[in-house]
Design a protein around this motif. Sequence first.
Motif, PDB file in Angstrom:
ATOM      1  N   THR A  88      51.083  30.901  35.112  1.00  0.00           N
ATOM      2  CA  THR A  88      51.650  30.014  36.133  1.00  0.00           C
ATOM      3  C   THR A  88      51.532  30.633  37.520  1.00  0.00           C
ATOM      4  N   ALA A  89      51.808  31.931  37.621  1.00  0.00           N
ATOM      5  CA  ALA A  89      51.709  32.608  38.919  1.00  0.00           C
ATOM      6  C   ALA A  89      50.275  32.568  39.441  1.00  0.00           C
ATOM      7  N   ILE A  90      49.296  32.790  38.570  1.00  0.00           N
ATOM      8  CA  ILE A  90      47.893  32.768  38.990  1.00  0.00           C
ATOM      9  C   ILE A  90      47.485  31.361  39.412  1.00  0.00           C
ATOM     10  N   LEU A  91      47.868  30.357  38.630  1.00  0.00           N
ATOM     11  CA  LEU A  91      47.511  28.972  38.957  1.00  0.00           C
ATOM     12  C   LEU A  91      48.107  28.557  40.305  1.00  0.00           C
ATOM     13  N   ASP A  92      49.347  28.943  40.549  1.00  0.00           N
ATOM     14  CA  ASP A  92      49.982  28.601  41.824  1.00  0.00           C
ATOM     15  C   ASP A  92      49.257  29.264  42.992  1.00  0.00           C
ATOM     16  N   GLU A  93      48.863  30.514  42.811  1.00  0.00           N
ATOM     17  CA  GLU A  93      48.189  31.239  43.889  1.00  0.00           C
ATOM     18  C   GLU A  93      46.790  30.665  44.131  1.00  0.00           C
ATOM     19  N   LEU A  94      46.090  30.293  43.067  1.00  0.00           N
ATOM     20  CA  LEU A  94      44.762  29.689  43.224  1.00  0.00           C
ATOM     21  C   LEU A  94      44.855  28.337  43.923  1.00  0.00           C
ATOM     22  N   ALA A  95      45.858  27.551  43.530  1.00  0.00           N
ATOM     23  CA  ALA A  95      46.023  26.230  44.142  1.00  0.00           C
ATOM     24  C   ALA A  95      46.365  26.339  45.621  1.00  0.00           C
ATOM     25  N   ALA A  96      46.955  27.462  46.028  1.00  0.00           N
ATOM     26  CA  ALA A  96      47.318  27.656  47.432  1.00  0.00           C
ATOM     27  C   ALA A  96      46.114  28.063  48.283  1.00  0.00           C
ATOM     28  N   ARG A  97      44.931  28.213  47.668  1.00  0.00           N
ATOM     29  CA  ARG A  97      43.731  28.611  48.410  1.00  0.00           C
ATOM     30  C   ARG A  97      42.613  27.596  48.173  1.00  0.00           C
ATOM     31  N   PRO A  98      42.798  26.342  48.623  1.00  0.00           N
ATOM     32  CA  PRO A  98      41.794  25.301  48.350  1.00  0.00           C
ATOM     33  C   PRO A  98      40.464  25.542  49.051  1.00  0.00           C
ATOM     34  N   ASP A  99      40.447  26.388  50.075  1.00  0.00           N
ATOM     35  CA  ASP A  99      39.190  26.666  50.781  1.00  0.00           C
ATOM     36  C   ASP A  99      38.254  27.543  49.972  1.00  0.00           C
ATOM     37  N   TYR A 100      38.772  28.187  48.955  1.00  0.00           N
ATOM     38  CA  TYR A 100      37.956  29.112  48.163  1.00  0.00           C
ATOM     39  C   TYR A 100      37.751  28.661  46.724  1.00  0.00           C
ATOM     40  N   THR A 102      37.967  25.577  43.572  1.00  0.00           N
ATOM     41  CA  THR A 102      38.057  24.188  43.138  1.00  0.00           C
ATOM     42  C   THR A 102      38.039  24.157  41.616  1.00  0.00           C
ATOM     43  N   ALA A 103      38.346  22.983  41.075  1.00  0.00           N
ATOM     44  CA  ALA A 103      38.274  22.766  39.629  1.00  0.00           C
ATOM     45  C   ALA A 103      39.002  23.863  38.854  1.00  0.00           C
ATOM     46  N   ILE A 104      40.245  24.118  39.239  1.00  0.00           N
ATOM     47  CA  ILE A 104      41.047  25.140  38.568  1.00  0.00           C
ATOM     48  C   ILE A 104      41.584  24.566  37.264  1.00  0.00           C
ATOM     49  N   ALA A 105      41.357  25.261  36.163  1.00  0.00           N
ATOM     50  CA  ALA A 105      41.794  24.739  34.861  1.00  0.00           C
ATOM     51  C   ALA A 105      42.139  25.889  33.929  1.00  0.00           C
ATOM     52  N   LYS A 210      36.103  27.225  39.877  1.00  0.00           N
ATOM     53  CA  LYS A 210      34.769  27.026  40.440  1.00  0.00           C
ATOM     54  C   LYS A 210      34.765  27.462  41.895  1.00  0.00           C
ATOM     55  N   ALA A 211      33.621  27.954  42.346  1.00  0.00           N
ATOM     56  CA  ALA A 211      33.528  28.515  43.695  1.00  0.00           C
ATOM     57  C   ALA A 211      32.548  27.735  44.549  1.00  0.00           C
ATOM     58  N   PHE A 212      32.617  27.984  45.857  1.00  0.00           N
ATOM     59  CA  PHE A 212      31.622  27.503  46.804  1.00  0.00           C
ATOM     60  C   PHE A 212      30.633  28.650  47.038  1.00  0.00           C
ATOM     61  N   SER A 213      29.476  28.597  46.381  1.00  0.00           N
ATOM     62  CA  SER A 213      28.505  29.687  46.490  1.00  0.00           C
ATOM     63  C   SER A 213      27.640  29.502  47.733  1.00  0.00           C
ATOM     64  N   GLN A 214      27.230  30.636  48.333  1.00  0.00           N
ATOM     65  CA  GLN A 214      26.352  30.651  49.495  1.00  0.00           C
ATOM     66  C   GLN A 214      25.089  31.422  49.130  1.00  0.00           C
ATOM     67  N   PHE A 215      24.055  30.697  48.730  1.00  0.00           N
ATOM     68  CA  PHE A 215      22.855  31.352  48.223  1.00  0.00           C
ATOM     69  C   PHE A 215      21.913  31.820  49.320  1.00  0.00           C
ATOM     70  N   ASP A 216      22.293  31.624  50.590  1.00  0.00           N
ATOM     71  CA  ASP A 216      21.445  32.096  51.674  1.00  0.00           C
ATOM     72  C   ASP A 216      21.840  33.488  52.144  1.00  0.00           C
ATOM     73  N   VAL A 217      22.743  34.133  51.444  1.00  0.00           N
ATOM     74  CA  VAL A 217      23.128  35.507  51.757  1.00  0.00           C
ATOM     75  C   VAL A 217      22.879  36.373  50.531  1.00  0.00           C
ATOM     76  N   ALA A 218      22.895  37.675  50.743  1.00  0.00           N
ATOM     77  CA  ALA A 218      22.561  38.591  49.644  1.00  0.00           C
ATOM     78  C   ALA A 218      23.581  38.497  48.511  1.00  0.00           C
ATOM     79  N   LEU A 219      24.858  38.371  48.850  1.00  0.00           N
ATOM     80  CA  LEU A 219      25.915  38.282  47.838  1.00  0.00           C
ATOM     81  C   LEU A 219      26.575  36.910  47.969  1.00  0.00           C
ATOM     82  N   PRO A 220      26.081  35.908  47.234  1.00  0.00           N
ATOM     83  CA  PRO A 220      26.554  34.534  47.435  1.00  0.00           C
ATOM     84  C   PRO A 220      27.997  34.311  47.022  1.00  0.00           C
TER      85      PRO A 220
END
Length: 597
Positions: A88-100, A102-105, A210-220
């Motif tokens: 529950t603590a992890i889910l709450d913390e993940l939900a508090a960071r929608p910019d990073y 998505t699709a938390i399950a 799920k994450a927002f990956s950036q494949f135009d950088v060395a570490l996406p």
Amino acid sequence: MLWVVAWVNRVVQRPRLILAVVGLITIVAAWVAVTQFRMNSDLGDLIDQQSDWRADFDRFEAAFPDLVRTGVIVVRSPSIKQLELTTTAILDELAARPDYFTAIAAPGAERFFRDHAMLYMDLDDLDDMADRLAEAQPWLTAVAETNSLAGVLRLVADGVENDAPTGFDKVLDLLGTSLQRLTAGEDATIWWTDEMFASDEIRYQLIYVKAFSQFDVALPNAVFVAQLREVIAGLENHPDVDVWLTGELPLQHEEIEAAISGVSLAGWLSLALLFVVMLLGVRSGKIIAATFLMLLIGVIWTSALAMLTVGEYNTLSVVFIVMFFGLGVDFALHFSLRFQQAVNAHVPDVAVALQDSASSVGRAIVLCTLTTAIGFLGFVPTDYRGLADLGTISAGGMLVACFLALTFLPAFYMVSGAPKAHLMNLPTSDRVVAWLVRRRRPVVICVCIVGAFAAWQTSQAKFDYSTLALKDPNSQSMQALRLLQAEDLSTDYQLVVVREAAVPKARLEALEEVEEVRTLLDFVPDEQEDKLYVLEDLQEMLWSALQPQRAEGVNQADNRRATAALIDTLAAHIGGGEDPSGAIDEGRRTPHPRGVV
């Protein structure tokens, strides 16, 4: 090759012009390499995408986008309650960071599975739990009606005075342990869920994100993984809970991170070793400076050539830098050492010494360039795009190294002048060769024995098809994945079959290559009728606890009276020995932490 000598002859006639042209080309190449730089760190693109499996995967991703490119947080604990609290603590913390994220399950924490958890238990485990709840029914009913500390103390006193109900000793032990923790300033909470579902089994909860990956950088996925690690680090540590990070994206991140750091380490180590070897073996500042300048220019030219031909780097093609150092320095040293040899032979003119060097080793350099480039180009026809790109870039790098060795070096030496003439008294292998010739018979026998052993060892070799073999086995994501595999909770050998018409499960299970088949029907609980009968009996048995007829309000005065009554009861029924009121009286004087029941 006369044209090589003729080319070097033209270079030495206009050395300053040649260096100026090389410098101008280097500036343009550096601009191209920087402005056109593109990094594709998507490991999926290392394989040729023009195939049937890619089309199937695209359809699968379109239908189930939340099931690909995910990370997994693994929570492990023998305590059900601690597992729930941490999840529950992890889910709450993940939900508090929608910019990073998505699709938390967390499938095990979904409301449906929680509401029907008992239907997913094995029938034997459900019967065992029902027996424990039946034993605790008097206590549960009493606590439900007087859900306070005074009510619990009266239950304990009643159990001491009268015939104690089944499980009284267990409850008394739990209360005693709770009291000891309370007086020690520790968490005194009794988690009845763990007591009712007591088991030695280690339980797991998997949280997918799920994450927002950036494949135009060395570490996406660097930001994604960093945020996940920050969430895990911010958890309140509990000795019974372990939290790990694994999944597709963390595994890829650690692989790319290891590749980049490995290439960087190998590159700097190669340069350092090259400098040491040249310092000991060449001992000429001009030759060392010319060689390293040639390597620097060669890397810049090859980088620009890579952007103009391949168009991007991938996690494999960046290795060309280390390869260029290793192969390019050979061309530079072959030409430079031959030039130094001519200087040591007192060739009066620098231009003549350079032409002599070109006629001596020029053909060898050109032939080595062609054969090495052809070897690299052999990677191009493969479907492994990452290897094909590496072959194209490396082949171009060999051509660049050959051109610079026969162009930049002669021009540099014409401008800087010949290195100081000196002879190197380096050790030779003459004594070793002579010793081997004198003992050729036993040497041949030993070589044959070692060769036979090596052939036998080679026959025992096995090919590991898993790409996980390429990853660091000591990384956290790999250790977590291996743990899940050992518990049969995950595997890296799996296929997903998506069809409008269902494939008969029996047909797939009949395949020798298939160990297990899971379909949506496997998430429907089995033996439901038998389990429902057990749950109906439990409902009737525990109705008084689930729906108490009365619920008394209790205040601190009731708590004090109940404590005094328990002390008197214990004193009356425990004769001799230590005064039983000491521990309880100490607990009565100790302030109760807020929220501890």
